[in-house]
Design a protein around this motif. Sequence first.
Motif, short mmCIF file in Angstrom:
data_model
loop_
_atom_site.label_atom_id
_atom_site.label_comp_id
_atom_site.label_asym_id
_atom_site.label_seq_id
_atom_site.Cartn_x
_atom_site.Cartn_y
_atom_site.Cartn_z
N THR A 169 24.66 -24.08 43.94
CA THR A 169 25.75 -23.19 43.30
C THR A 169 24.92 -21.92 43.56
O THR A 169 23.80 -21.93 43.48
CB THR A 169 25.93 -23.60 41.88
N VAL A 170 25.75 -20.85 43.91
CA VAL A 170 25.23 -19.52 43.95
C VAL A 170 24.65 -19.01 42.80
O VAL A 170 25.58 -19.12 41.45
CB VAL A 170 26.31 -18.63 44.50
N THR A 171 23.75 -18.44 42.54
CA THR A 171 23.17 -17.92 41.39
C THR A 171 22.94 -16.38 41.21
O THR A 171 22.99 -15.81 42.45
CB THR A 171 21.98 -18.52 41.07
N GLN A 172 22.80 -15.75 40.30
CA GLN A 172 22.37 -14.45 40.29
C GLN A 172 21.16 -14.25 40.66
O GLN A 172 20.62 -13.16 41.44
CB GLN A 172 22.56 -13.82 38.59
N ALA A 173 20.10 -15.18 40.24
CA ALA A 173 18.76 -15.04 40.95
C ALA A 173 18.67 -15.00 42.30
O ALA A 173 18.02 -14.06 42.75
CB ALA A 173 17.98 -16.34 40.37
N LEU A 174 19.57 -15.65 43.14
CA LEU A 174 19.57 -15.52 44.51
C LEU A 174 19.84 -14.25 44.99
O LEU A 174 19.24 -13.66 45.91
CB LEU A 174 20.55 -16.44 45.15
N ILE A 175 20.91 -13.58 44.42
CA ILE A 175 21.40 -12.36 44.73
C ILE A 175 20.42 -11.25 44.50
O ILE A 175 19.99 -10.39 45.45
CB ILE A 175 22.83 -12.01 44.12
N ASP A 176 19.65 -11.43 43.44
CA ASP A 176 18.58 -10.62 43.11
C ASP A 176 17.46 -10.49 44.01
O ASP A 176 16.84 -9.60 44.28
CB ASP A 176 18.25 -11.01 41.69
N LYS A 177 17.25 -11.59 44.36
CA LYS A 177 16.23 -11.79 45.55
C LYS A 177 16.33 -11.20 46.67
O LYS A 177 15.52 -10.47 47.41
CB LYS A 177 15.74 -13.46 45.58
N VAL A 178 17.75 -11.50 47.12
CA VAL A 178 18.13 -10.63 48.36
C VAL A 178 18.05 -9.28 48.24
O VAL A 178 17.77 -8.43 49.13
CB VAL A 178 19.71 -11.09 48.75
N LYS A 179 18.65 -8.70 46.96
CA LYS A 179 18.38 -7.19 46.76
C LYS A 179 16.87 -6.99 46.94
O LYS A 179 16.68 -5.75 47.47
CB LYS A 179 19.15 -6.99 45.65
N ALA A 180 16.12 -7.46 46.20
CA ALA A 180 14.53 -7.32 46.24
C ALA A 180 14.03 -7.28 47.84
O ALA A 180 12.95 -6.38 47.74
CB ALA A 180 13.93 -8.12 45.29
N ALA A 181 14.66 -7.99 48.38
CA ALA A 181 14.09 -7.98 49.92
C ALA A 181 14.37 -6.67 50.57
O ALA A 181 14.12 -6.56 51.78
CB ALA A 181 14.51 -9.16 50.51
N GLY A 182 15.48 -5.99 50.17
CA GLY A 182 15.69 -4.47 50.69
C GLY A 182 17.07 -4.49 51.14
O GLY A 182 17.73 -3.53 51.73
N PHE A 183 17.95 -5.56 51.01
CA PHE A 183 19.54 -5.61 51.70
C PHE A 183 20.21 -4.78 50.73
O PHE A 183 20.01 -4.88 49.35
CB PHE A 183 19.99 -6.90 51.84
N LYS A 184 21.28 -4.01 51.21
CA LYS A 184 21.97 -3.12 50.29
C LYS A 184 23.66 -3.78 50.29
O LYS A 184 24.26 -3.12 49.64
CB LYS A 184 22.00 -1.68 50.77
N THR A 185 23.79 -4.60 51.41
CA THR A 185 25.26 -5.12 51.45
C THR A 185 25.12 -6.60 51.44
O THR A 185 24.50 -7.38 52.11
CB THR A 185 25.64 -4.57 52.71
N ILE A 186 26.10 -7.34 50.80
CA ILE A 186 26.17 -8.81 50.82
C ILE A 186 27.78 -8.96 51.29
O ILE A 186 28.55 -8.41 50.75
CB ILE A 186 25.84 -9.43 49.65
N ARG A 187 27.70 -9.99 52.32
CA ARG A 187 29.04 -10.29 52.94
C ARG A 187 29.34 -11.66 52.36
O ARG A 187 28.53 -12.40 52.39
CB ARG A 187 29.23 -10.18 54.32
#
Length: 402
Positions: A74-92
């Motif tokens: 299941t998709v979690t807030q923690a995953l999205i936070d990790k993606v943002k922390a890696a430097g990504f600014k857009t999520i499709r």
Amino acid sequence: MTSQARKIRSILLAVTLTVAASASGLAHQASATTTPRSSASQIVADMGAGWNLGNQLEANANGYPSETAWGQPTVTQALIDKVKAAGFKTIRIPVSYLKNIGPGPDYTINTAWLNRIQQVVNYAYNRGLHVLINMHGDGYKTVNGSWLICDSTAQATIRATYQKVWQQIAYRFQNYDQRLILESMNEEFDGQYGRPTQPCYSNINAYDQIFVDTVRKTGGNNSSRWLLIAGWNTNIDYTAGNYGFTLPADQYRSPSIPSGEQRIMISVHYYAPWDFAGDQSGTITQWGRGATNPSKKSTWGQEDYLDAQLKSMHDKFVTKGYPVVVGEYGSIDKSSFDSSNNRYRADFARAVVATAKKYGAATVYWDDGGNGRYGFGLFDRRSDTVTHQSIIDAIMSGVGGS
């Protein structure tokens, strides 16, 4: 790209040629309560490096969308936070609707499913990220429950369904600001790799026009929102070339948008050469001018080809004010065949992003959640950890212009 589509391409050794070009410039973030002001160059700069939440909300079980159906958690807030922390600014966020669409004439989307889509969107949107959502698996003949079929004889029903579904989605998100981008469809074509056919391409153009008209008429920020549309199979040659693609009219857009400024973007995908990026034979594992073994490098699809593809989109669309988004790109892990493979995957990612930036492009890496052999994954979605920091570093280097 669905798992089914990837398997078909591997079997056929087919290439989906794609790319993106969009304009670069100063970042600007609009509020949800004011008229957004975001030029082509500004929106591309704001989007920065992008990442796909692949094989989740477009996954399905027996035609019913299910984010865990294809083996992901299941998709979690923690995953999205990790993606943002890696430097990504857009999520499709690819999304399928399929059998969660009720019968006509209302074609009501299952409320729980639409709520979940919004919840996942908010994981990213509320963190200040740009978010793209689309209609992803509904156009694949290989997907159970698909209905957005361009060569079907039931076009009246298809268009009515398409209009009603997008109307519901647009109303749900009408107050989100310009960081929310709606995308009309994904890799829509007749399922046969090769030259586009008619009237299938004309039907795709009609879907794009219905999408633009429907979203605009819902009002709110949708009247000036950036809308992302696609040509035949998100293929560069078949979108930029003389094969039948037409830009939709934007007749219902807000009068507050400056004259001569567009709010429509063009979507393409880039997996060339396919024998490096997606073929699972393990034969071609190296790419680019840094390759050390000619027998492991494709005879085409190197830096010069990439440059020419991006330039063609730039010349066709960006010069006219239409940003181009490489909505998917990437290459599978073949390190089990060649221990140096991940180096070339990083080289490929850096080159796509840097060349796209050269031509004013926005780019969104395809992550299918898979790690190890044949996976595109950059993160482990169960532990919320980075699995390929070198590829992420390459992406950030490319978007930074180095």
